[in-house]
Design an enzyme around this catalytic site. Structure first.
Site, mmCIF file in Angstrom:
data_model
loop_
_atom_site.group_PDB
_atom_site.id
_atom_site.type_symbol
_atom_site.label_atom_id
_atom_site.label_comp_id
_atom_site.label_asym_id
_atom_site.label_seq_id
_atom_site.Cartn_x
_atom_site.Cartn_y
_atom_site.Cartn_z
ATOM 1 N N HIS A 138 34.773 10.869 -1.128
ATOM 2 C CA HIS A 138 34.162 12.209 -0.890
ATOM 3 C C HIS A 138 32.653 12.761 -1.132
ATOM 4 O O HIS A 138 32.506 13.710 -1.671
ATOM 5 C CB HIS A 138 35.291 13.052 -1.665
ATOM 6 N N GLU B 181 24.707 6.421 18.177
ATOM 7 C CA GLU B 181 25.792 6.586 17.085
ATOM 8 C C GLU B 181 25.234 5.379 16.806
ATOM 9 O O GLU B 181 25.284 4.218 17.488
ATOM 10 C CB GLU B 181 27.362 6.805 17.722
ATOM 11 N N ALA B 182 25.157 5.045 15.734
ATOM 12 C CA ALA B 182 24.367 3.225 15.247
ATOM 13 C C ALA B 182 25.232 1.651 15.229
ATOM 14 O O ALA B 182 25.285 0.662 15.609
ATOM 15 C CB ALA B 182 24.440 3.500 13.665
ATOM 16 N N SER C 277 32.493 13.303 12.181
ATOM 17 C CA SER C 277 33.272 14.303 12.310
ATOM 18 C C SER C 277 32.146 15.789 12.512
ATOM 19 O O SER C 277 32.217 16.077 13.586
ATOM 20 C CB SER C 277 33.489 14.554 10.795
ATOM 21 N N ALA C 278 31.388 15.743 11.567
ATOM 22 C CA ALA C 278 30.240 17.385 12.624
ATOM 23 C C ALA C 278 29.450 16.669 13.754
ATOM 24 O O ALA C 278 29.921 17.693 14.741
ATOM 25 C CB ALA C 278 29.144 17.239 11.168
#
Length: 545
Positions: free
Chosen positions: A472, A34-35, A13-14
């Site tokens: 979360h 990105e893995a 997201s970030a």
């Protein structure tokens, strides 16, 4: 060796927000590592597809937590997105900012310009709110579409009426002036499709020539020259793939998330010496707080059997499923176009009389015990209730020096007494909500925790044996002044004691917020982009409360 101005580790997201905002400047060059793979998988884009991606190792790290003091020896699954969009590509799509006090607390802990008035402009900037809204609080021209539920199940209507009948008011917008009350959830779904951070921010930005995105690129360590981070080592194609390096002329930005960011710091010799040295990792920069402070929401899910009404359990099976597929495909509606939790309720446990400290969700469905995301065969409905701001804290530590080994994740749910009291109060309120008069025509019996559970000790035992994560996790690279040795980044998200290195994701939260985390994580990305570019922050928005 390739060099970019900025290297972002993680397209969650970030990371997606950062890549989009930084690449707006054509003078900058940005590389995103990105893995996981691209977000091509169709189950990512069908809202109900979360049931499938929940267990899909192709797009999910599928971590596992260590047994804790109140998990009855269970290893609770800890899903995290491993694809473009990160967890926003596999989550429940709920958009929930939290309370103003959450961010004011961050500021009170020494983080300048992180109070609610300071972050509200960033929340407004990132969203395109569809539907009735208060323009003081909501944005309407941002990249991220936020909509209301377009399919109101009769059980949801009865649940809301029941909440009102016991004194919980309706709230037209829990992301505006107050969070308290009951309402349908707001979600990042548009025209029946998921709106991930990749779809809203990264994909449009990938058309720019100054942005490079590499998938299947698993970061293995940071490259340090003295006290400056100058690049990232990564493997292309997994543990047996080829090794590569990429350099950052300006900064490396970790956006791997609450588990992966501290893991990469520790692998690089940045973290607690007592964690690194036993694994044979040279301590290059001792920061005792890296990985320490983990918080998560821990939710018992109360269920009841349903009569006189079809629930989602039956609606997505057999011939009925074909009808739901048709509704989704042709109209973007029906059961497949919804969030897993459809109604939100924010209320008091009694422990915090001045503000809500419980978050409860309702869905006209129920899930098999110990198998999150797998629907039961019988008609059912569920209320999940959790403490919004837990005090208990855990940690994320390396299991080994192998960058492909999953980290040790210990959340320490309910270690603090206040957390136990609040969760018990939430279970009692969940039972009350399921037994209101408006739900009586459909309520057959309580399935869990069961009618024999009545004392505090019995409720606590039930929670211990069956409660689950709400997905979360936060607070493992805490933001705060260097005077506290356990803080990892300053209020501009720069790693204490190092140059050229920031952390920008949910791990920097100093304390858990009273909400799902995706909205706040996107906001952190928005604010970080201004900090990194040296742009003046928007004027704070000070509103009467």
């Amino acid at each position: 060796m390739e060099t970019f101005d900025y290297v972002i580790v993680g397209a969650g997201s970030a990371g997606c927000v950062l890549a989009a905002r930084l690449s707006e400047d054509p003078k900058l060059s940005i590389c995103v590592l990105e893995a996981g793979p691209s977000d091509w998988h169709p189950y990512i884009h069908i809202p109900a597809g979360f049931i499938k991606t929940f267990y899909d190792k192709n797009v999910n790290w599928l971590y596992s937590q260590e047994p804790g003091p109140y998990t009855a020896g269970r290893r609770i699954v800890a899903p995290r997105g491993k694809t473009l969009g990160g967890s926003s590509s596999i989550n429940g799509m709920v958009f929930n900012r939290g309370q103003a006090l959450d961010y004011d607390t961050w500021a009170q802990l020494g983080n300048r310009n992180w109070g609610y008035a300071d972050v509200l402009p960033y929340f407004k900037r990132l969203e395109n709110r569809v539907g009735d809204s208060d323009s003081d609080y909501r944005g309407t021209d941002g990249p991220l579409t936020v909509t209301d539920i377009n399919w109101k199940h009769p059980l949801c209507e009865a649940f809301i009426d029941g909440a009102v009948s016991i004194g919980i008011p309706r709230n037209p917008d829990y992301n505006a002036s107050t969070q308290e009350g009951v309402s349908y959830s707001q979600r990042t779904i548009a025209r029946g499709r998921r709106v991930s951070a990749a779809g809203a921010f990264l994909k449009p930005a990938m058309k720019r020539s100054n942005l490079t995105v590499r998938t299947g690129a698993h970061a293995t360590s940071l490259i340090l020259e003295g006290k400056r981070c100058v690049g990232v080592r990564y493997n292309k194609g997994g543990a047996n793939g080829s090794a590569h390096e990429v350099r950052a002329g300006k900064e490396v930005i970790l956006a791997g998330g609450t588990y992966n960011s501290p893991q990469l710091l520790q692998l690089s010799g940045i973290g607690p010496a007592d964690v690194l040295m036993p694994l044979g990792i040279e301590v290059k920069h001792e920061l005792p707080g890296v990985g320490i402070g983990l918080q998560d929401h821990y939710a018992p899910r109360s269920t009841a059997r349903v009569k006189n009404m079809r629930t989602i359990n039956e609606q997505v099976r057999g011939v009925s499923l074909l009808g739901e597929i048709a509704k989704w495909f042709f109209a973007g509606t029906g059961a497949l176009a919804q969030t897993p939790t459809m109604v939100y309720c924010f209320w008091h446990s009694g422990e915090s009389p001045d503000r809500s400290d419980l978050q409860l969700t309702f869905t006209p469905a129920s899930y098999k015990e110990g198998e999150q995301g797998k629907l039961e065969d019988e008609p059912g409905m569920t209320v999940a209730g959790w403490q919004q701001r837990p005090e208990s804290r855990g940690y994320v530590k390396l299991r080994s020096a192998d960058p492909f080994a999953p980290p040790i994740i210990q959340t320490n749910y309910l270690a603090e007494e206040i957390d136990r009291r609040t969760v018990i109060a939430g279970m009692r309120l969940s039972r009350k909500l399921l037994r209101t008069d408006p739900l009586k025509p459909y309520y057959e019996r309580e399935d869990w925790p069961g009618p024999d559970v009545n004392t505090d000790d019995e409720f606590l035992h039930a929670a211990t044996t069956r409660a689950q994560t709400t997905f979360h996790p936060a607070c493992t690279c805490i933001m705060g002044p260097a005077s506290n040795r356990m803080n990892v980044v300053d209020d501009e998200l720069r790693v204490h004691g190092l140059q050229g290195l920031r952390v920008v994701d949910a791990s920097v939260m100093p304390r858990m917020i009273s909400a799902n985390l995706n909205a706040a994580t996107l906001m952190i990305g928005e604010k970080a982009a201004d900090l990194i570019r040296g742009k003046a922050a928007p004027e704070p928005i000070v509103l009467a409360r």
